[in-house]
Enzyme design. Structure first.
Site, PDB file in Angstrom:
ATOM      1  N   ARG A  22       0.783  -1.238   0.000  1.00  0.00           N
ATOM      2  CA  ARG A  22       0.000   0.000   0.000  1.00  0.00           C
ATOM      3  C   ARG A  22       0.815   1.289   0.000  1.00  0.00           C
ATOM      4  O   ARG A  22       0.253   2.364   0.182  1.00  0.00           O
ATOM      5  CB  ARG A  22      -0.992   0.031   1.173  1.00  0.00           C
ATOM      6  N   ASP A  23       2.131   1.211  -0.197  1.00  0.00           N
ATOM      7  CA  ASP A  23       2.932   2.438  -0.243  1.00  0.00           C
ATOM      8  C   ASP A  23       4.154   2.244  -1.142  1.00  0.00           C
ATOM      9  O   ASP A  23       5.255   2.654  -0.797  1.00  0.00           O
ATOM     10  CB  ASP A  23       3.352   2.847   1.167  1.00  0.00           C
ATOM     11  N   VAL A  24       3.932   1.624  -2.296  1.00  0.00           N
ATOM     12  CA  VAL A  24       5.040   1.374  -3.219  1.00  0.00           C
ATOM     13  C   VAL A  24       5.366   2.678  -3.941  1.00  0.00           C
ATOM     14  O   VAL A  24       4.497   3.279  -4.578  1.00  0.00           O
ATOM     15  CB  VAL A  24       4.686   0.276  -4.249  1.00  0.00           C
TER      16      VAL A  24
END
Length: 114
Positions: free
Chosen positions: A80-82
């Site tokens: 969820r934070d690439v």
């Protein structure tokens, strides 16, 4: 969701990654020890602003990122934070290895969203 809750999820994820031999770090007593890595991809891109990244390098990075995300999904988590800030290259003999890190926003697949 509280900071402690995110930290607990991140700790659980690191434990799962270690159990499945996906990472070289280890978790013990809520301390995390990781392999020393080089610069993140965001800083690398800023440093080489005028230089172009070769197609070979772009493909190498992309394939490794997909591999890291597949490993994470196999154990039931979404990152969820690439972003380039959360990807780094290794040092010395591992300078062609891409590392995915910062699992603070990771979430179990299928779980209720925070």
């Amino acid at each position: 969701m509280s900071t402690k809750k995110y930290a607990d999820i991140e700790l659980r994820l690191y434990e799962l990654l270690q159990k499945h031999k996906v990472t070289t770090g280890f978790v013990k007593h809520k301390y995390l020890v990781m392999e020393l890595i080089s610069t993140d991809l965001d800083d690398l891109m800023k440093q080489s602003r005028n230089a172009r990244i070769s197609m070979k390098s772009v493909l190498m990075i992309g394939l490794q990122v997909v591999d890291r995300l597949e490993a994470l999904h196999r154990i039931g988590f979404l990152h969820r934070d690439v972003k380039p800030d959360n990807l780094a290259i290794g040092l010395n003999e591992k300078s062609r290895v891409i590392y995915l890190f910062d699992f603070g926003l990771a979430h179990p697949i299928g779980a209720e969203r925070p």
